[in-house]
Design a protein around this motif. Sequence first.
Motif, PDB file in Angstrom:
ATOM      1  N   SER A 190      52.383  65.236  60.739  1.00 32.68           N
ATOM      2  CA  SER A 190      51.141  65.589  61.427  1.00 32.68           C
ATOM      3  C   SER A 190      50.010  64.839  60.742  1.00 32.68           C
ATOM      4  N   ASP A 191      48.838  64.830  61.362  1.00 35.53           N
ATOM      5  CA  ASP A 191      47.716  64.137  60.737  1.00 35.53           C
ATOM      6  C   ASP A 191      47.363  64.759  59.391  1.00 35.53           C
ATOM      7  N   GLU A 192      47.416  66.090  59.299  1.00 33.45           N
ATOM      8  CA  GLU A 192      47.075  66.763  58.046  1.00 33.45           C
ATOM      9  C   GLU A 192      48.131  66.525  56.973  1.00 33.45           C
ATOM     10  N   ASN A 193      49.406  66.593  57.345  1.00 35.18           N
ATOM     11  CA  ASN A 193      50.474  66.354  56.371  1.00 35.18           C
ATOM     12  C   ASN A 193      50.439  64.924  55.844  1.00 35.18           C
ATOM     13  N   LEU A 194      50.179  63.982  56.741  1.00 33.11           N
ATOM     14  CA  LEU A 194      50.109  62.578  56.346  1.00 33.11           C
ATOM     15  C   LEU A 194      48.930  62.345  55.398  1.00 33.11           C
ATOM     16  N   VAL A 253      42.391  55.632  49.751  1.00 35.60           N
ATOM     17  CA  VAL A 253      42.807  56.399  50.925  1.00 35.60           C
ATOM     18  C   VAL A 253      41.929  55.959  52.094  1.00 35.60           C
ATOM     19  N   GLU A 254      42.565  55.470  53.147  1.00 32.45           N
ATOM     20  CA  GLU A 254      41.808  54.990  54.303  1.00 32.45           C
ATOM     21  C   GLU A 254      42.250  55.726  55.566  1.00 32.45           C
ATOM     22  N   HIS A 255      41.332  55.805  56.507  1.00 32.47           N
ATOM     23  CA  HIS A 255      41.572  56.534  57.751  1.00 32.47           C
ATOM     24  C   HIS A 255      41.405  55.584  58.937  1.00 32.47           C
ATOM     25  N   ILE A 256      42.241  55.785  59.926  1.00 30.08           N
ATOM     26  CA  ILE A 256      42.167  54.960  61.131  1.00 30.08           C
ATOM     27  C   ILE A 256      42.322  55.861  62.350  1.00 30.08           C
ATOM     28  N   GLU A 257      41.480  55.637  63.334  1.00 30.95           N
ATOM     29  CA  GLU A 257      41.540  56.429  64.566  1.00 30.95           C
ATOM     30  C   GLU A 257      42.543  55.803  65.524  1.00 30.95           C
ATOM     31  N   ILE A 258      43.446  56.615  66.033  1.00 24.72           N
ATOM     32  CA  ILE A 258      44.449  56.114  66.974  1.00 24.72           C
ATOM     33  C   ILE A 258      44.404  56.933  68.257  1.00 24.72           C
ATOM     34  N   ASN A 259      44.810  56.302  69.348  1.00 26.42           N
ATOM     35  CA  ASN A 259      44.901  57.008  70.620  1.00 26.42           C
ATOM     36  C   ASN A 259      46.139  57.892  70.649  1.00 26.42           C
ATOM     37  N   LEU A 260      45.988  59.053  71.222  1.00 26.08           N
ATOM     38  CA  LEU A 260      47.136  59.934  71.391  1.00 26.08           C
ATOM     39  C   LEU A 260      48.111  59.336  72.402  1.00 26.08           C
ATOM     40  N   PRO A 261      49.408  59.461  72.154  1.00 22.59           N
ATOM     41  CA  PRO A 261      50.384  58.998  73.146  1.00 22.59           C
ATOM     42  C   PRO A 261      50.253  59.804  74.443  1.00 22.59           C
ATOM     43  N   LYS A 262      50.538  59.159  75.546  1.00 22.95           N
ATOM     44  CA  LYS A 262      50.475  59.827  76.843  1.00 22.95           C
ATOM     45  C   LYS A 262      51.641  60.800  76.981  1.00 22.95           C
ATOM     46  N   LEU A 319      52.563  58.247  62.722  1.00 23.96           N
ATOM     47  CA  LEU A 319      51.927  59.410  63.338  1.00 23.96           C
ATOM     48  C   LEU A 319      52.000  59.336  64.861  1.00 23.96           C
ATOM     49  N   THR A 320      51.794  58.159  65.420  1.00 24.17           N
ATOM     50  CA  THR A 320      51.879  57.983  66.870  1.00 24.17           C
ATOM     51  C   THR A 320      53.267  58.345  67.390  1.00 24.17           C
ATOM     52  N   ILE A 321      54.287  57.852  66.704  1.00 26.49           N
ATOM     53  CA  ILE A 321      55.663  58.139  67.125  1.00 26.49           C
ATOM     54  C   ILE A 321      55.972  59.626  66.993  1.00 26.49           C
ATOM     55  N   ALA A 322      55.507  60.233  65.901  1.00 26.11           N
ATOM     56  CA  ALA A 322      55.772  61.654  65.678  1.00 26.11           C
ATOM     57  C   ALA A 322      55.150  62.514  66.772  1.00 26.11           C
ATOM     58  N   VAL A 362      43.313  60.740  67.420  1.00 23.99           N
ATOM     59  CA  VAL A 362      43.628  61.502  66.221  1.00 23.99           C
ATOM     60  C   VAL A 362      43.450  60.555  65.036  1.00 23.99           C
ATOM     61  N   ILE A 363      43.217  61.109  63.859  1.00 24.34           N
ATOM     62  CA  ILE A 363      42.987  60.292  62.672  1.00 24.34           C
ATOM     63  C   ILE A 363      44.268  60.200  61.844  1.00 24.34           C
ATOM     64  N   ALA A 364      44.696  58.971  61.591  1.00 24.00           N
ATOM     65  CA  ALA A 364      45.836  58.725  60.705  1.00 24.00           C
ATOM     66  C   ALA A 364      45.310  58.291  59.344  1.00 24.00           C
ATOM     67  N   THR A 365      45.975  58.734  58.297  1.00 26.38           N
ATOM     68  CA  THR A 365      45.556  58.427  56.930  1.00 26.38           C
ATOM     69  C   THR A 365      46.650  57.645  56.225  1.00 26.38           C
ATOM     70  N   GLY A 366      46.260  56.567  55.553  1.00 27.75           N
ATOM     71  CA  GLY A 366      47.219  55.759  54.817  1.00 27.75           C
ATOM     72  C   GLY A 366      46.634  55.284  53.503  1.00 27.75           C
ATOM     73  N   LEU A 367      47.481  54.690  52.675  1.00 32.89           N
ATOM     74  CA  LEU A 367      47.066  54.242  51.350  1.00 32.89           C
ATOM     75  C   LEU A 367      46.953  52.724  51.318  1.00 32.89           C
ATOM     76  N   PHE A 368      45.752  52.248  51.005  1.00 34.21           N
ATOM     77  CA  PHE A 368      45.519  50.816  50.822  1.00 34.21           C
ATOM     78  C   PHE A 368      45.843  50.484  49.373  1.00 34.21           C
ATOM     79  N   ILE A 369      46.865  49.640  49.177  1.00 33.12           N
ATOM     80  CA  ILE A 369      47.231  49.250  47.815  1.00 33.12           C
ATOM     81  C   ILE A 369      46.792  47.804  47.594  1.00 33.12           C
TER      82      ILE A 369
END
Length: 210
Positions: A27-31, A95-104, A145-148, A125-132
């Motif tokens: 989920s967005d929060e778990n990620l 920690v970076e955030h990216i806005e993604i469209n919800l799947p149909k 997140l989109t696939i989930a 929805v907002i996806a969160t990832g780690l910029f290394i």
Amino acid sequence: MTTPLIDKAYLKTQVQEKAKLLLSEISDENLKYFTEEIKKLAEGILETYVFDIYDTCTTGAFAIKDDDVLQSFSDFNSGYQAQMLKWISDNALKVEHIEINLPKPPAETAPKTTNPLYSLGIGTVIATGLFIFTNAWVALAAEVLTIAIAYRQYTKNVTIQKHYALEKERYAHELKIKKDQLIQGLTLDLEKWLDRGKAESDRVIAFLGL
């Protein structure tokens, strides 16, 4: 001075444990929580390494004997610990955030054709990832997140599961692959980040005359 290795086995074990705990359901929060936790984990491992080196060189049986070298090493502004904490700050994991469209969501009727993956609908929805070193893991986190979300849409009721059995299995398979890629890729890049931190530690130690 011969310095110890950083415990990368501990890093790998902890990343896997956190993934098992936090990413069993995406989920967005778990990620977001998983990303924040592994950032703290890696930075904490390197900070602990730095503090251990500092303590070894300034106290106890292996403390630096030369007063001038000890003073340079322990200087609050330019000594070993100060330089290393600055390196960690300058090379911080982000920690970076990216806005993604919800799947149909799928229609509750039998499909005429197989829908492509990632058919987009309304809403974000907002996806969160780690910029290394790059934003590769931020982008992959967004894809996971989109696939989930899409997978959950195909499992939300019996009618949809019946009509879209193939799509459901396809999303489940794709989710497992992408999640494994995310966890493994993050682990490898975090190990490289720790290696760079140790290399900087060795450089500073040599520069200070040890």
